[in-house]
Design an enzyme around this catalytic site. Structure first.
Site, PDB file in Angstrom:
ATOM      1  N   TYR A 278       0.836  -1.208   0.000  1.00 21.95           N
ATOM      2  CA  TYR A 278       0.000   0.000   0.000  1.00 21.95           C
ATOM      3  C   TYR A 278       0.870   1.257   0.000  1.00 21.95           C
ATOM      4  O   TYR A 278       1.465   1.624   1.001  1.00 21.95           O
ATOM      5  CB  TYR A 278      -0.918  -0.003   1.221  1.00 21.95           C
ATOM      6  CG  TYR A 278      -2.098   0.924   1.067  1.00 21.95           C
ATOM      7  CD1 TYR A 278      -1.923   2.295   0.915  1.00 21.95           C
ATOM      8  CD2 TYR A 278      -3.385   0.430   1.067  1.00 21.95           C
ATOM      9  CE1 TYR A 278      -3.007   3.140   0.754  1.00 21.95           C
ATOM     10  CE2 TYR A 278      -4.479   1.268   0.912  1.00 21.95           C
ATOM     11  CZ  TYR A 278      -4.278   2.625   0.759  1.00 21.95           C
ATOM     12  OH  TYR A 278      -5.356   3.454   0.602  1.00 21.95           O
ATOM     13  N   TYR A 326      -0.999   4.111 -10.664  1.00 21.74           N
ATOM     14  CA  TYR A 326      -2.117   3.400 -11.316  1.00 21.74           C
ATOM     15  C   TYR A 326      -3.434   4.079 -10.987  1.00 21.74           C
ATOM     16  O   TYR A 326      -4.087   4.659 -11.844  1.00 21.74           O
ATOM     17  CB  TYR A 326      -2.126   1.926 -10.887  1.00 21.74           C
ATOM     18  CG  TYR A 326      -3.259   1.127 -11.496  1.00 21.74           C
ATOM     19  CD1 TYR A 326      -3.295   0.850 -12.853  1.00 21.74           C
ATOM     20  CD2 TYR A 326      -4.308   0.654 -10.700  1.00 21.74           C
ATOM     21  CE1 TYR A 326      -4.345   0.125 -13.417  1.00 21.74           C
ATOM     22  CE2 TYR A 326      -5.353  -0.077 -11.253  1.00 21.74           C
ATOM     23  CZ  TYR A 326      -5.369  -0.336 -12.613  1.00 21.74           C
ATOM     24  OH  TYR A 326      -6.409  -1.052 -13.164  1.00 21.74           O
TER      25      TYR A 326
END
Lengths: 378, 126
Positions: A278, A326
């Site tokens: 993350y 992304y």
């Protein structure tokens, strides 16, 4: 270490993401769920377990259930911040193991970019921290980064390497949101938000949704995906809510969850060639690589340097470009899982890595607060 | 109705009167800053409120260049985590000279407006 009965991820789906005006968060989420169910060869009528959390809906699993016409036997709207969906892999496995549900859908969606481009949050303000005027959650990560630099000599340039590596992966990912070239100099010349964190050290703010479907392994063969992607290990924890209560800013609870999940899976960091970590901020990546055991404490800066986590490097990290390049619609966890599954199914196109049939997914929520580690097989 | 202030309100009242008060566990002597009903170390609900002298050392610090809109007029400013000598960590604004990790600082109650006081620290001149 005992785990739940074997469970698998049998379907994944993502909505359109990036900038998607004209739709609501629940509609994007439904788009991702329908894609995931189609991928599994299932329909909404098969779903009896529903897991979601949201910064938009006070009772989000009810909102999603209502939108899709799903009346679950098992429902979970736990909020652990961005890591929630990695935690849900374990929560769903527990519910599936207990027989409380047979087909679990885990979903997230938001329209953060179209809603103004800054973090939409229901997070309460802290009595101590709110009056100080710092930037939540960014400044909390800045305090951790500053301490990491002080103790281990980690540099802004090393953090910039993380952003550049992510961008290189995104350039191999046709639907990544940020694909324009990015250099270390670009990162180091972006403006400081809260030192040492610069704009280019921060994740994107996008619209988007992701979902995945889980069943017990004995039911997985009934789905289009056959055995699916097996869950091998899981652990979660949290040691604090506010950064001022974090016992040690350079040691996260990933130490505990990483070791426990890998023990359950019977693997060690040396076995892993793919990690989805993350990356809300660049500092997360060296911190997590250390705490998960990919390198010694303090060596995260050198570890991420020289293209070592970029395409062609020693360890593939965030192969779609992650939250930095992304997408990052407020919470990233579900997208870490969908990319790991794409890789394990060898459907990752130009960015496919030779992972040896293993992937580690690690979610972080709050201000380095909640942690969840999942090990998946192939 | 008998009003008994909980730990959070007790801390707030202390800060409003210009004091940095903290809880110390009577069972295991752990000091803690975030107001609580029981010791986070041993679980004992038996604690004493004490006033800190407020001297300490900067554990980490960030310079906020781009704060939320309500604080934009203050920027740039520093926010630090301070290891207070009495054995707890507190977050506060830095007033006066900029500090770095390891700087010796002392607590002061920063009067924001008529209603609110916030925790702040300033460098101890050597």
């Amino acid at each position: 270490v005992s785990g739940p009965v074997p469970c698998s991820i049998v379907g994944i789906g993502e909505s359109r993401h990036g900038e998607v005006p004209g739709v609501t968060a629940e509609e994007l989420m439904a788009e991702a769920v329908l894609a995931a169910l189609s991928d599994a060869g299932l329909t909404t009528n098969d779903v009896d377990g529903l897991f979601t959390t949201s910064a938009y809906y006070w009772m989000p699993s009810m909102t999603l259930g209502e939108q899709l016409g799903i009346a679950p036997r098992y429902t979970d709207s736990t909020c652990l911040g961005g890591s929630t969906f990695v935690s849900f892999v374990g929560h769903a496995a527990a519910a599936l193991s207990a027989g409380f549900c047979d087909v679990a859908v885990i979903a997230y969606g938001s329209t953060q970019r179209s809603d103004g481009g800054s973090l939409v949050s229901m997070s309460e303000s802290s009595q101590f921290e709110a009056p100080l005027g710092y930037r939540y959650p960014l400044s909390a990560y800045a305090l951790a980064a500053q301490r990491h630099m002080y103790e281990f000599g980690t540099t802004s340039r090393q953090l910039a390497e993380v952003a550049v590596s992510s961008r290189q992966w995104a350039q191999l990912t046709p639907n990544a949101f940020a694909r324009e070239p990015l250099t270390i100099e670009d990162v180091e010349s972006s403006r400081v938000i809260s030192s040492p964190i610069r704009l280019a050290d921060c994740c994107l703010v996008t619209d988007g949704a992701a979902a995945f479907v889980m069943t017990r392994a004995d039911r997985a063969s009934d789905t289009k995906r056959g055995g699916g992607v097996p869950l091998l290990g899981f652990a979660e924890s949290h040691e604090h809510r506010h950064i001022g209560e974090m016992p040690d800013l350079v040691n996260t609870a990933a130490r505990l969850t990483g070791a426990a999940a890998m023990a359950m899976a019977g693997v060690s960091p040396h076995d892993l060639k793919l990690a989805m970590l993350y990356d809300s901020f660049t500092i997360n990546v060296p911190l997590l690589l250390e705490d998960l055991g990919f390198c010694a404490k303090g060596e995260g800066g050198p570890f991420v340097s020289g293209g070592r986590i970029a395409p062609g490097g020693d360890l593939a990290v965030n192969t779609n470009g992650g939250g930095l390049s992304y997408t990052h619609p407020g919470m990233l966890g579900a997208f870490l899982v969908t990319e790991a599954v794409r890789q394990l199914r060898k459907e990752a196109g130009d960015r496919q890595v030779d992972h040896g049939g293993l992937a580690l997914v690690h979610g972080v929520g709050g201000v380095l607060s909640s942690h969840a580690t999942v090990v998946l097989g192939a | 109705v008998t009003e008994t202030l909980g730990p959070t309100r007790t801390f707030d009242e202390g800060l409003r009167s210009g004091r940095l008060i903290y809880q110390r566990c009577n069972a295991c002597s752990t000091s803690f800053h975030r107001p609580r009903l029981a010791c986070p170390s041993c679980g004992s609900p038996d604690f004493t409120w004490l006033e800190a002298a407020g001297t300490g050392t900067v554990y980490s610090v960030t310079t906020v260049e781009r704060p939320p809109p309500a604080f934009r007029a203050d920027a740039p400013f520093q926010v630090a985590l301070v290891d207070v000598d009495e054995g707890f960590r507190a977050m506060g604004r830095i007033v006066g000279e900029p500090v770095s990790i390891g700087t010796s600082v002392v607590f002061l109650a920063d009067q924001v407006d008529e209603q609110s006081v916030r925790v702040a620290f300033e460098a101890v001149s050597s």
